[in-house]
Motif scaffolding. Sequence first.
Motif, PDB file in Angstrom:
ATOM      1  N   ARG A 181       0.830  -1.210   0.000  1.00 35.51           N
ATOM      2  CA  ARG A 181       0.000   0.000   0.000  1.00 35.51           C
ATOM      3  C   ARG A 181       0.864   1.258   0.000  1.00 35.51           C
ATOM      4  N   LYS A 182       1.938   1.233   0.775  1.00 36.56           N
ATOM      5  CA  LYS A 182       2.814   2.402   0.869  1.00 36.56           C
ATOM      6  C   LYS A 182       3.546   2.667  -0.444  1.00 36.56           C
ATOM      7  N   GLN A 183       3.959   1.593  -1.109  1.00 42.73           N
ATOM      8  CA  GLN A 183       4.745   1.752  -2.335  1.00 42.73           C
ATOM      9  C   GLN A 183       3.892   2.049  -3.564  1.00 42.73           C
ATOM     10  N   PHE A 184       2.700   1.499  -3.608  1.00 41.00           N
ATOM     11  CA  PHE A 184       1.894   1.632  -4.833  1.00 41.00           C
ATOM     12  C   PHE A 184       0.576   2.386  -4.629  1.00 41.00           C
ATOM     13  N   GLY A 185       0.300   2.786  -3.405  1.00 41.44           N
ATOM     14  CA  GLY A 185      -0.857   3.632  -3.140  1.00 41.44           C
ATOM     15  C   GLY A 185      -2.171   3.025  -3.612  1.00 41.44           C
ATOM     16  N   ASP A 186      -3.006   3.851  -4.219  1.00 41.60           N
ATOM     17  CA  ASP A 186      -4.334   3.413  -4.655  1.00 41.60           C
ATOM     18  C   ASP A 186      -4.274   2.479  -5.853  1.00 41.60           C
ATOM     19  N   ALA A 187      -3.090   2.329  -6.441  1.00 43.33           N
ATOM     20  CA  ALA A 187      -2.957   1.411  -7.581  1.00 43.33           C
ATOM     21  C   ALA A 187      -3.098  -0.040  -7.128  1.00 43.33           C
ATOM     22  N   ILE A 188      -2.871  -0.277  -5.836  1.00 44.42           N
ATOM     23  CA  ILE A 188      -3.015  -1.631  -5.291  1.00 44.42           C
ATOM     24  C   ILE A 188      -4.432  -1.798  -4.764  1.00 44.42           C
ATOM     25  N   ALA A 189      -5.066  -2.914  -5.079  1.00 47.65           N
ATOM     26  CA  ALA A 189      -6.446  -3.156  -4.649  1.00 47.65           C
ATOM     27  C   ALA A 189      -6.545  -4.543  -4.024  1.00 47.65           C
ATOM     28  N   PHE A 190      -6.979  -4.596  -2.754  1.00 52.05           N
ATOM     29  CA  PHE A 190      -7.158  -5.860  -2.059  1.00 52.05           C
ATOM     30  C   PHE A 190      -8.615  -6.289  -2.168  1.00 52.05           C
ATOM     31  N   ASP A 191      -8.859  -7.367  -2.881  1.00 50.89           N
ATOM     32  CA  ASP A 191     -10.213  -7.887  -3.069  1.00 50.89           C
ATOM     33  C   ASP A 191     -10.502  -8.896  -1.960  1.00 50.89           C
ATOM     34  N   GLY A 192     -11.535  -8.641  -1.190  1.00 48.44           N
ATOM     35  CA  GLY A 192     -11.857  -9.526  -0.072  1.00 48.44           C
ATOM     36  C   GLY A 192     -12.948 -10.528  -0.366  1.00 48.44           C
TER      37      GLY A 192
ATOM     38  N   PRO B 107      -0.082 -15.082   8.165  1.00 51.66           N
ATOM     39  CA  PRO B 107       0.584 -15.397   6.897  1.00 51.66           C
ATOM     40  C   PRO B 107      -0.270 -16.171   5.903  1.00 51.66           C
ATOM     41  N   TYR B 108      -1.093 -17.106   6.386  1.00 48.36           N
ATOM     42  CA  TYR B 108      -1.929 -17.887   5.467  1.00 48.36           C
ATOM     43  C   TYR B 108      -2.937 -16.972   4.754  1.00 48.36           C
ATOM     44  N   TYR B 109      -3.461 -16.001   5.493  1.00 48.41           N
ATOM     45  CA  TYR B 109      -4.404 -15.061   4.888  1.00 48.41           C
ATOM     46  C   TYR B 109      -3.679 -14.083   3.968  1.00 48.41           C
ATOM     47  N   ALA B 110      -2.445 -13.719   4.319  1.00 53.39           N
ATOM     48  CA  ALA B 110      -1.658 -12.847   3.437  1.00 53.39           C
ATOM     49  C   ALA B 110      -1.405 -13.552   2.103  1.00 53.39           C
ATOM     50  N   MET B 111      -1.098 -14.830   2.167  1.00 52.39           N
ATOM     51  CA  MET B 111      -0.868 -15.605   0.949  1.00 52.39           C
ATOM     52  C   MET B 111      -2.132 -15.652   0.087  1.00 52.39           C
ATOM     53  N   GLU B 112      -3.265 -15.897   0.733  1.00 55.65           N
ATOM     54  CA  GLU B 112      -4.533 -15.946  -0.017  1.00 55.65           C
ATOM     55  C   GLU B 112      -4.892 -14.572  -0.572  1.00 55.65           C
ATOM     56  N   GLN B 113      -4.554 -13.514   0.197  1.00 53.94           N
ATOM     57  CA  GLN B 113      -4.866 -12.169  -0.267  1.00 53.94           C
ATOM     58  C   GLN B 113      -4.057 -11.799  -1.505  1.00 53.94           C
ATOM     59  N   ILE B 114      -2.816 -12.236  -1.587  1.00 51.70           N
ATOM     60  CA  ILE B 114      -1.991 -11.963  -2.762  1.00 51.70           C
ATOM     61  C   ILE B 114      -2.637 -12.556  -4.014  1.00 51.70           C
ATOM     62  N   ARG B 115      -3.312 -13.679  -3.858  1.00 58.05           N
ATOM     63  CA  ARG B 115      -4.018 -14.298  -4.989  1.00 58.05           C
ATOM     64  C   ARG B 115      -5.217 -13.476  -5.421  1.00 58.05           C
ATOM     65  N   ASN B 116      -5.628 -12.565  -4.548  1.00 56.41           N
ATOM     66  CA  ASN B 116      -6.820 -11.752  -4.829  1.00 56.41           C
ATOM     67  C   ASN B 116      -6.502 -10.260  -4.762  1.00 56.41           C
ATOM     68  N   THR B 117      -5.320  -9.900  -5.228  1.00 50.26           N
ATOM     69  CA  THR B 117      -4.877  -8.503  -5.219  1.00 50.26           C
ATOM     70  C   THR B 117      -4.482  -8.094  -6.623  1.00 50.26           C
ATOM     71  N   SER B 118      -4.803  -6.869  -6.971  1.00 49.40           N
ATOM     72  CA  SER B 118      -4.441  -6.350  -8.296  1.00 49.40           C
ATOM     73  C   SER B 118      -3.614  -5.084  -8.159  1.00 49.40           C
ATOM     74  N   LEU B 119      -2.783  -4.847  -9.170  1.00 48.61           N
ATOM     75  CA  LEU B 119      -1.963  -3.638  -9.234  1.00 48.61           C
ATOM     76  C   LEU B 119      -2.190  -2.999 -10.592  1.00 48.61           C
ATOM     77  N   ASN B 120      -2.703  -1.781 -10.569  1.00 52.40           N
ATOM     78  CA  ASN B 120      -3.050  -1.073 -11.810  1.00 52.40           C
ATOM     79  C   ASN B 120      -3.994  -1.895 -12.676  1.00 52.40           C
ATOM     80  N   GLY B 121      -4.929  -2.580 -12.001  1.00 52.36           N
ATOM     81  CA  GLY B 121      -5.959  -3.320 -12.727  1.00 52.36           C
ATOM     82  C   GLY B 121      -5.562  -4.709 -13.184  1.00 52.36           C
ATOM     83  N   ARG B 122      -4.302  -5.110 -13.004  1.00 57.30           N
ATOM     84  CA  ARG B 122      -3.868  -6.456 -13.401  1.00 57.30           C
ATOM     85  C   ARG B 122      -3.533  -7.262 -12.155  1.00 57.30           C
ATOM     86  N   PRO B 123      -3.667  -8.608 -12.224  1.00 60.23           N
ATOM     87  CA  PRO B 123      -3.363  -9.430 -11.043  1.00 60.23           C
ATOM     88  C   PRO B 123      -1.918  -9.226 -10.585  1.00 60.23           C
TER      89      PRO B 123
END
Length: 393
Positions: free
Chosen positions: A160-171, A219-235
Amino acid sequence: MNFRMKSKYLFSFFLLLVGKVLFSQTPQLTERSQVSLLTCAAGDELYYAFGHSAFRVQDPVLGIDVVYNYGTFDFNQPNFYLNFAKGRMIYSLSRRSFDAFLYEYELEKRWVKEQIFDLTLEERNQLLVFFENNYLPQNRDYLYDPLLNNCSSITGDILRKQFGDAIAFDGSYLDKPYTFRQLVRQFLDTNSWSMFGIDLAFGAVVDRKATVQEHMFLPYYAMEQIRNTSLNGRPLLKRERTILDYNEHTQQHFFPLSPLFWFILLLAFTCAITYFDYTHKTRSRWLDFSLMFLTGLVGTFLLLLWFATDHTSTPKNFNVLWAFPLNAVVAFIFAFQDKLPKWSSRYLWSVLGLIGIVLLLWIIQVQSFSPVLIPLFLTLAIRYVYLIRYSKL
């Protein structure tokens, strides 16, 4: 020391020297570089029970393969245990070779999975510059928080700090948003001493729903969240692979060593002693002293965690209602007087009422309490009711 071991240590020393030279100035990564998140399986010890997360940066052209680990602490730090008790635990970012990092998990037979990020070369270099700057002696230490600022939650914070609003965490992958307490209970058996202690120390503040990003403290949830995160609209996730493939560690439990077993035993013992006291119109002062002094002592400790420390997870802890701190003082009064004081009946009705308030707070979900406390509540209630009756004799 044989030749093979000498060669191993010389090679490690050589890698250390090369690392110092390479990172004396932050290098520019090449197109073949990769930045990834490593997730490590839970282990048998309590501090391994939730798994682990770390970042990996590799570039075969530059000969770089290092792990940035935010989960490093030192038992030899000044006032380590005092700072731990006060909620002022200092963790550090460490940097070590990937092979050295992996060795520990291979010894313990814990799986390790890698999630490679789909980043541009500029974004990879941006992260490397951040890690290297963070690794400077004046920057590497941080104030640890087990729920809000640990080696895993930092993953989301950094992105979030490095990419700001370009990063999107899909829950959407979450079945439902969990509270912090519910999330911790997913990794520890409720009827274990470790989970009982955590439930006892946690206040009502951890019974709020965690945000999507806050789930990443595990960590297990962080791993799953990475699978559901996008940067600038791409996975964000480019690909995923298993580095060490071991079975999940399963916790072995022996019921006679569990808190529920001992609290049921205490309940049965208290019922037997109380029946004996009732038939003989007497009072086992040692039992009253033990129950009241120990609950008062626990309540005092919980009150200190609430008001005298910087822990963010221990305020508003209504366990102090059944573990009433004043019991520690009243225990001595009840123990050294043959006849209970006149005010004892009012006091006993009050502490009995406090147990009722705890149950009400539990029902209306102000705070969730450990289920293994139920036999202890019954133990205290039985003794309090008997003492009320006895005070009228």
